[in-house]
Scaffold this motif. Sequence first.
Motif, short mmCIF file in Angstrom:
data_model
loop_
_atom_site.label_atom_id
_atom_site.label_comp_id
_atom_site.label_asym_id
_atom_site.label_seq_id
_atom_site.Cartn_x
_atom_site.Cartn_y
_atom_site.Cartn_z
N MET A 130 28.71 39.10 44.04
CA MET A 130 27.56 39.63 44.80
C MET A 130 26.91 40.75 43.98
SD MET A 130 28.52 42.00 48.18
CE MET A 130 30.26 42.17 47.79
N HIS B 204 32.61 42.49 42.72
CA HIS B 204 33.51 41.38 43.01
C HIS B 204 34.47 41.76 44.12
CE1 HIS B 204 31.87 39.32 39.65
NE2 HIS B 204 32.29 40.23 38.78
N GLY B 205 34.49 40.98 45.17
CA GLY B 205 35.44 41.19 46.26
C GLY B 205 35.34 42.58 46.84
N PRO B 206 36.48 43.10 47.32
CA PRO B 206 36.45 44.38 48.03
C PRO B 206 36.60 45.59 47.11
CG PRO B 206 38.63 43.42 48.20
CD PRO B 206 37.83 42.48 47.34
N GLU B 207 36.20 45.47 45.86
CA GLU B 207 36.45 46.58 44.93
C GLU B 207 35.69 47.84 45.35
OE1 GLU B 207 35.50 44.61 41.32
OE2 GLU B 207 33.37 45.00 41.47
N SER B 208 36.15 48.97 44.81
CA SER B 208 35.65 50.26 45.27
C SER B 208 34.39 50.68 44.54
CB SER B 208 36.73 51.33 45.07
OG SER B 208 36.92 51.55 43.68
N CYS C 58 36.92 56.16 45.57
CA CYS C 58 37.95 55.11 45.53
C CYS C 58 38.16 54.50 46.91
CB CYS C 58 39.27 55.64 44.96
SG CYS C 58 40.13 56.83 46.03
N LEU C 59 37.70 55.18 47.96
CA LEU C 59 37.91 54.69 49.32
C LEU C 59 36.63 54.12 49.94
CD1 LEU C 59 40.27 57.45 50.80
CD2 LEU C 59 40.87 55.33 49.62
N VAL C 60 35.59 53.98 49.10
CA VAL C 60 34.34 53.39 49.58
C VAL C 60 34.29 51.96 49.05
CG1 VAL C 60 31.82 53.50 49.48
CG2 VAL C 60 33.17 55.63 49.56
N MET C 61 34.13 50.99 49.95
CA MET C 61 34.00 49.62 49.48
C MET C 61 32.60 49.48 48.87
SD MET C 61 34.69 46.06 51.55
CE MET C 61 36.36 46.43 52.08
N GLY D 290 30.62 47.10 48.25
CA GLY D 290 29.69 46.26 49.00
C GLY D 290 29.06 46.99 50.18
N ASP D 291 29.77 48.01 50.68
CA ASP D 291 29.26 48.78 51.82
C ASP D 291 28.42 49.97 51.36
OD1 ASP D 291 28.95 49.28 54.56
OD2 ASP D 291 30.66 50.64 54.62
N ALA D 292 28.28 50.15 50.06
CA ALA D 292 27.47 51.26 49.54
C ALA D 292 26.08 50.78 49.13
CB ALA D 292 28.17 51.93 48.35
N ALA D 293 25.82 49.49 49.28
CA ALA D 293 24.49 48.96 48.93
C ALA D 293 23.43 49.73 49.70
CB ALA D 293 24.44 47.46 49.27
N MET E 18 34.41 37.14 48.46
CA MET E 18 34.43 37.88 49.71
C MET E 18 33.02 38.00 50.29
SD MET E 18 35.47 41.85 50.51
CE MET E 18 33.78 42.44 50.40
N ILE F 137 30.60 40.12 52.96
CA ILE F 137 30.52 41.36 53.74
C ILE F 137 29.27 41.35 54.60
CG2 ILE F 137 29.56 42.64 51.74
CD1 ILE F 137 30.95 45.17 52.95
N ARG G 240 26.99 43.66 57.31
CA ARG G 240 26.76 45.08 57.61
C ARG G 240 25.79 45.22 58.78
NH1 ARG G 240 24.58 47.82 52.70
NH2 ARG G 240 25.64 49.69 53.39
N LEU H 156 35.76 47.23 58.88
CA LEU H 156 35.77 48.39 57.98
C LEU H 156 34.93 49.50 58.60
CD1 LEU H 156 36.14 49.76 55.11
CD2 LEU H 156 34.00 48.62 54.48
N GLY I 64 36.95 53.45 55.87
CA GLY I 64 37.71 52.90 54.74
C GLY I 64 38.90 53.73 54.28
N MET J 112 40.93 50.93 52.60
CA MET J 112 40.75 50.85 51.14
C MET J 112 42.03 51.19 50.39
SD MET J 112 37.93 49.52 50.24
CE MET J 112 37.77 49.93 48.50
N ILE K 233 43.79 48.00 50.25
CA ILE K 233 43.14 47.08 49.31
C ILE K 233 43.43 47.51 47.87
CG2 ILE K 233 40.87 46.34 48.46
CD1 ILE K 233 39.97 46.29 51.41
N ASN K 234 43.31 48.82 47.60
CA ASN K 234 43.56 49.31 46.23
C ASN K 234 44.98 49.03 45.78
OD1 ASN K 234 40.95 50.28 46.09
ND2 ASN K 234 41.48 52.39 46.57
N ARG L 127 43.80 41.68 50.97
CA ARG L 127 42.65 41.17 50.22
C ARG L 127 41.77 40.41 51.21
NH1 ARG L 127 40.63 41.36 45.01
NH2 ARG L 127 38.96 39.84 44.99
N ARG M 119 29.83 50.98 59.40
CA ARG M 119 29.27 52.31 59.13
C ARG M 119 27.83 52.47 59.61
NH1 ARG M 119 27.88 54.98 54.27
NH2 ARG M 119 28.03 53.04 53.11
#
Lengths: 154, 267
Positions: free
Chosen positions: A1, A17-21, A59-62, A64-67, B1, B3, B5, B25, B28, B32, B35-36, B41, B49
């Motif tokens: 994405m 990619h995926g749920p990365e931070s 590190c705790l923000v996904m 994809g949710d920061a778009a 994945m 998402i 919103r 979510l 997070g 998170m 997930i980390n 996953r 949010r």
Amino acid sequence: MKITLVVNREEREAAVHGPESLLFVLRERLGLLGAKDACLQGECGSCTVLLDGEAVCSCLVMAGDAAGSEVLTVEGLGTEDELHPVQAAFVEHGAVQCGFCTPGFLISTAHLLGHNPTPTTDEIREALAGNICRCTGYGAVLRAVESLAGERRS
Amino acid sequence: MNIERPSGLEEGLEALAASPEATLLAGGTDLMVEINYHARRPEHVIALRRVKELKEWDGRRLGAGVTFRRIEQGPIRALAQLARTVGSPQIRAAGTIGGNLGTASPAGDSHPFLAACDAHIELQSRRGTRTLRWDEFLVGVKRTSRQDDELITAVVLPEALPRRQEFAKVGVRSAMVIATVSACVMVDDEGQARVALGAVGPTVLRARRAEEMINSESEKSDAALAEFARLVSEEVKPITDHRSTEEYRRHAAGVLSRRLFERCLRT
Ligand SMILES: Cc1cc2nc3c(=O)[nH]c(=O)nc-3n(C[C@H](O)[C@H](O)[C@H](O)COP(=O)(O)OP(=O)(O)OC[C@H]3O[C@@H](n4cnc5c(N)ncnc54)[C@H](O)[C@@H]3O)c2cc1C
Ligand code: FES
Ligand code: FES
């Protein structure tokens, strides 16, 4: 994405990619290495950035949710020629040893002073409680922040 | 994945009805970490949010998306006290009360407050709205009675909150610490006390026998307070784990409850 977000006042596009931070995307996709990758569990604050004006652990923000959000990292705080007052104070007071924690401290401090220009020592300690310095240079950090608070008070 | 919103509650409930297996979510700060560390996953995430209804705080009704940072600055004494102990400023800026309930950790810092005032948890789905009392909602270690298609939408506080209310927790430092024991004590205008304890059982619990004993004493003498603390220590159900021992937790629960009760009496 693909996501679009404003980083350091500039619109950027990044692959996610995926749920990365957000931290991962800033460092690995946008080449911004200021925010540090350390505990990945919110404990150390070395990844602190401003997300829509709030100091958070990136590190705790996904990602994809920061778009669509606005992000400020240490790279956007000042420039090499013109340091941000917080950066200048850290330099002046020797508040940097290895420097690993410094980007996080700078963002947290800038955020604190933006909300409370004249914090007391207790308020400074509380506001920086989420930033860990492994070199344990807290005394110098406190003096740097206090110098800014003092300047504004007088 | 994938998402999603949603920006409104209706849209969120619809998304969840269509994909009840989706991972929710909020801030997070719990999800998170999992997930980390590759404990989870998710294939499908619904991010809450931006749901504005969840961020509303209207007197007794506290939206699930309200952050601990806002609660810390809010008008309710013990609620603000506990919010101030959650993690660090960064954690409080992101972490929400809805997420604290969703995780349902035995050490969730909002839980003793909710138990002490007999708060209710509001759940909504396309099928309707349910409101459960705290002990109907929190049913075990990291277990709640939320159904997959339900969102935690709000915490509903009682009409009148006792003015005298205190929260405190015991841990190894004063910031960034998961409670070894946490407690919330409230004393209403008739002098009736309620005592709730966290991190000393599978869910938060009320020390009912200690409450009954101290409420029946007209004189809160030293002996009565000592007996009160002893009963609290007896009633809690702690375990020994990496954070502390059963014995220490029993002792600390009694000391903390007595101290908070005495603080209430002084205000
Ligand atoms: C460094 C650190 C320190 C911490 N310190 C503390 C502490 O001192 N005290 C404490 O109590 N906690 C602490 N926590 C845990 C965490 O911050 C809290 O539990 C917080 O309230 C979680 O909220 P969130 O919005 O970040 O939840 P998220 O991580 O987004 O979600 C948590 C869980 O709740 C579910 N969920 C979220 N919102 C909803 C909803 N509206 N409806 C249904 N399900 C939902 C999610 O699916 C997930 O399972 C800490 C965490 C970290 C990383
Ligand atoms: S790397 Fe994010 S808090 Fe440590
Ligand atoms: S200066 Fe080394 S970690 Fe802080």
